[in-house]
Design a protein around this motif. Structure first.
Motif, short mmCIF file in Angstrom:
data_model
loop_
_atom_site.label_atom_id
_atom_site.label_comp_id
_atom_site.label_asym_id
_atom_site.label_seq_id
_atom_site.Cartn_x
_atom_site.Cartn_y
_atom_site.Cartn_z
N PHE A 57 1.15 9.28 -7.70
CA PHE A 57 -0.09 8.54 -7.93
C PHE A 57 -0.11 7.83 -9.27
CE2 PHE A 57 -4.76 8.32 -8.78
CZ PHE A 57 -5.11 7.54 -7.68
N ASN A 58 0.43 8.44 -10.31
CA ASN A 58 0.36 7.87 -11.66
C ASN A 58 1.57 7.02 -12.05
OD1 ASN A 58 -2.18 9.00 -12.28
ND2 ASN A 58 -1.20 10.99 -12.68
N SER A 59 2.47 6.79 -11.11
CA SER A 59 3.62 5.94 -11.41
C SER A 59 3.16 4.50 -11.60
CB SER A 59 4.63 6.02 -10.26
OG SER A 59 5.67 5.08 -10.44
N LEU A 60 3.74 3.83 -12.59
CA LEU A 60 3.41 2.43 -12.84
C LEU A 60 4.33 1.47 -12.08
CD1 LEU A 60 2.68 2.50 -16.69
CD2 LEU A 60 1.06 2.64 -14.78
N SER A 61 5.35 2.04 -11.44
CA SER A 61 6.32 1.22 -10.72
C SER A 61 6.13 1.37 -9.22
CB SER A 61 7.75 1.63 -11.10
OG SER A 61 7.96 1.51 -12.48
N PRO A 62 6.39 0.32 -8.48
CA PRO A 62 6.28 0.40 -7.02
C PRO A 62 7.49 1.11 -6.44
CG PRO A 62 7.01 -1.78 -7.65
CD PRO A 62 6.72 -1.04 -8.93
N SER A 63 7.41 1.49 -5.18
CA SER A 63 8.56 2.06 -4.46
C SER A 63 9.64 0.98 -4.33
CB SER A 63 8.12 2.53 -3.08
OG SER A 63 7.70 1.42 -2.29
N PRO A 64 10.89 1.37 -4.08
CA PRO A 64 11.98 0.39 -3.98
C PRO A 64 11.71 -0.73 -2.98
CG PRO A 64 12.88 2.59 -4.12
CD PRO A 64 11.40 2.75 -4.00
N GLN A 65 11.10 -0.41 -1.82
CA GLN A 65 10.88 -1.46 -0.82
C GLN A 65 9.70 -2.37 -1.16
OE1 GLN A 65 10.47 1.87 -0.34
NE2 GLN A 65 9.36 2.29 1.57
N HIS A 66 8.96 -2.04 -2.23
CA HIS A 66 7.79 -2.84 -2.61
C HIS A 66 7.98 -3.51 -3.97
CE1 HIS A 66 5.19 -0.07 0.15
NE2 HIS A 66 5.80 -1.03 0.83
N GLN A 67 9.21 -3.75 -4.37
CA GLN A 67 9.49 -4.32 -5.68
C GLN A 67 8.92 -5.73 -5.85
OE1 GLN A 67 10.94 -2.88 -8.37
NE2 GLN A 67 10.95 -0.95 -7.21
N ASP A 68 8.76 -6.45 -4.75
CA ASP A 68 8.27 -7.82 -4.84
C ASP A 68 6.75 -7.92 -4.81
OD1 ASP A 68 10.86 -8.78 -4.93
OD2 ASP A 68 11.01 -8.99 -2.75
N ALA A 69 6.07 -6.80 -4.64
CA ALA A 69 4.60 -6.82 -4.54
C ALA A 69 3.97 -7.00 -5.92
CB ALA A 69 4.10 -5.53 -3.90
N GLN A 70 3.13 -8.01 -6.04
CA GLN A 70 2.41 -8.22 -7.30
C GLN A 70 1.22 -7.26 -7.41
OE1 GLN A 70 1.38 -12.34 -7.95
NE2 GLN A 70 3.28 -13.07 -7.01
N LEU A 87 -3.30 -1.78 -8.68
CA LEU A 87 -2.56 -2.26 -9.84
C LEU A 87 -2.10 -3.69 -9.62
CD1 LEU A 87 -1.51 0.91 -9.12
CD2 LEU A 87 -0.53 0.62 -11.40
N GLN A 88 -2.10 -4.45 -10.70
CA GLN A 88 -1.54 -5.81 -10.70
C GLN A 88 -0.39 -5.84 -11.69
OE1 GLN A 88 -4.09 -8.92 -12.14
NE2 GLN A 88 -2.84 -10.54 -11.25
N ASN A 89 0.82 -6.03 -11.17
CA ASN A 89 2.02 -6.05 -12.01
C ASN A 89 2.08 -4.84 -12.95
OD1 ASN A 89 2.93 -8.53 -10.91
ND2 ASN A 89 1.55 -9.65 -12.28
N GLY A 90 1.71 -3.66 -12.40
CA GLY A 90 1.79 -2.42 -13.16
C GLY A 90 0.55 -2.07 -13.95
N ILE A 126 0.86 -1.19 0.00
CA ILE A 126 0.00 0.00 0.00
C ILE A 126 0.89 1.23 0.00
CG2 ILE A 126 -1.78 1.26 1.27
CD1 ILE A 126 -2.52 -1.52 2.51
N GLU A 127 0.60 2.20 -0.88
CA GLU A 127 1.46 3.36 -1.04
C GLU A 127 0.66 4.66 -1.00
OE1 GLU A 127 4.98 1.17 -3.60
OE2 GLU A 127 3.51 2.39 -4.69
N ASP A 128 1.27 5.64 -0.33
CA ASP A 128 0.67 6.96 -0.14
C ASP A 128 1.09 7.88 -1.29
OD1 ASP A 128 -0.34 9.36 0.75
OD2 ASP A 128 0.89 9.47 2.57
N SER A 129 0.09 8.45 -1.98
CA SER A 129 0.37 9.39 -3.08
C SER A 129 -0.18 10.78 -2.79
CB SER A 129 -0.22 8.86 -4.39
OG SER A 129 0.34 7.62 -4.73
#
Length: 415
Positions: free
Chosen positions: A74-87, A109-112, A35-38
């Motif tokens: 909010f519109n980034s398609l990539s996760p934060s560095p600490q969430h790289q493994d999140a599907q 989002l699912q895999n971006g 979960i990410e705050d935008s």
């Protein structure tokens, strides 16, 4: 008054915001979620909202939830560095409306790839936890999860604040949000009066006799329902909200009464020289209640216009609280009877159709079980050593969660 004091159960709690998984079965295939705050302006609320939503998504039980905080556009398609493994990712953007409320833009989002997006309007930012519950509900529905209608409903409880003072409080199911709706007197046994949760029944001890009132949460209007010497409690409300099961003690000993709100008629259901309390409507037309007919609290049933009484529970020696939904009962039972050691009170589920009994908790002192309005979950209070929590049992996913609390002393709870 003496009878009322005997049946008041007091519990001490400690508070926290996060849900802790207590019992998990078959979670090996769950996908990781972050979960990410935008929010454009990060605040204590926007950071805390990650914890709120993580707790709710834990309860949804479709993912393994990473509770670490991260801030991402909010519109980034990539996760934060600490969430790289999140599907899966949930992004939220909180926007203050300048009038005490806020807008929340949410997407998943699912895999971006985005597959869920919705904006929410909240008139009071102090109720942000209900916004979290609504988001979790919508995502669960989008993914076809087991029903969780109860997650958006409110809880009402009575909190004891001093020896002769109490408050009636409305909250969410985690008790994170709390609003005092009655204070300044001695109140007890709060119960929702309708499915819309717009009115509450409660007992007042401010009158000459214990008196049951109905309180409108919108207008604050109080309507007197009935008074009785010794004891007056509304223990259950019929599905159509037209009939009540009351515990009254006009002659000194409490019995179960049926009260018709349309006609005002009061019908005595039990007539016993001991104690009969906490009547509950059952799906087969009978009434379950607690009685000391065996010399200790146990659960029995009877029917309208019948003097026959049947024992329902044969497990435990102190079965003093229960809740019903259609043909199911949940009740607490003492697991041991040690004189000096601490007792273990666990919750059990009884099917009236099959007679099967299933233990729902495994340790500690578990009390105040309450079925959700749809029967999909049970709310209860757990005391284990110095730790106290509100618990939620979900039947659809076979899991139980606990939320640490610190709210004083609870006398009754309903949702």
């Amino acid at each position: 008054m003496k009878i009322i004091l005997i049946f008041l159960t007091l519990v001490q709690f400690s508070w926290g915001a996060d849900a802790t998984l207590e019992v998990v079965k078959g979670v090996g295939g769950l996908s990781p979620l972050a979960i990410e705050d935008s929010s454009l302006q990060t605040s204590d609320l926007s950071r805390k909202f990650t914890q709120m939503l993580a707790a709710d998504m834990n309860v949804v039980s479709l993912f393994t939830v990473d509770q670490s905080y991260a801030s991402v556009p909010f519109n980034s398609l990539s996760p934060s560095p600490q969430h790289q493994d999140a599907q899966y990712l949930i992004r939220y953007r909180l926007v203050d409306d300048g009038a005490g409320g806020m807008r929340a833009d949410v997407k998943m989002l699912q895999n971006g790839n985005e597959f869920f997006a919705k904006s929410y309007i909240l008139k009071q930012s102090e109720m942000a936890v209900f916004l979290s519950h609504a988001i979790a509900y919508d995502i669960n529905a989008k993914l076809g999860g087991s029903p969780i209608d109860w997650i958006k409903r409110k809880v009402v409880f009575v909190r004891l604040t001093s020896p002769k003072r109490s408050e009636i409080v409305v909250s969410d199911y985690t008790l994170s949000y709390q609003k005092v709706v009655m204070s300044g007197g001695m109140y007890g046994f709060a119960k929702w009066a309708n499915s819309e949760q717009s009115e509450v029944y409660y007992t007042s001890l401010l009158d000459f006799k214990p008196t049951i009132y109905k309180l409108s949460l919108q207008s604050g209007k109080k309507d007197k329902i009935v008074s009785s010497d010794g004891m007056a409690v509304c223990s259950d409300v019929s599905e159509d909200s037209k009939r009540l099961l009351l515990t009254l003690a006009p002659n000194g000993q409490p019995d179960i009464y049926l009260f018709d709100l349309t006609s005002g008629a009061k019908t005595q259901i039990t007539n016993y020289s001991g104690i009969d309390v906490n009547g509950q409507f059952m799906g087969d037309g009978s009434i379950a209640f607690v009685s000391n007919r065996l010399g200790y609290p146990n659960i029995f049933s009877t029917r309208m216009n019948s003097t026959a009484v049947s024992q329902l529970v044969y497990h435990g020696k102190n079965n003093s609280s229960l809740s019903s939904y259609k043909n199911f009962l949940v009740y607490k039972a003492r697991e041991n009877s040690a004189t000096f050691a601490g007792n273990s009170f666990n919750l059990h589920l009884l099917s009236l159709n099959s007679g099967n009994v299933q233990r729902l908790t495994a340790s500690g002192e578990n009390d105040f079980p309450k079925f959700s309005y749809d029967g999909e979950a049970i709310l209860y209070i757990k005391q284990e050593g110095a730790r106290s929590s509100v618990g939620v049992i979900r039947f659809g996913v076979n899991k139980s969660f606990v939320f640490p609390l610190k709210i004083g002393r609870i006398q009754s709870i309903d949702w």
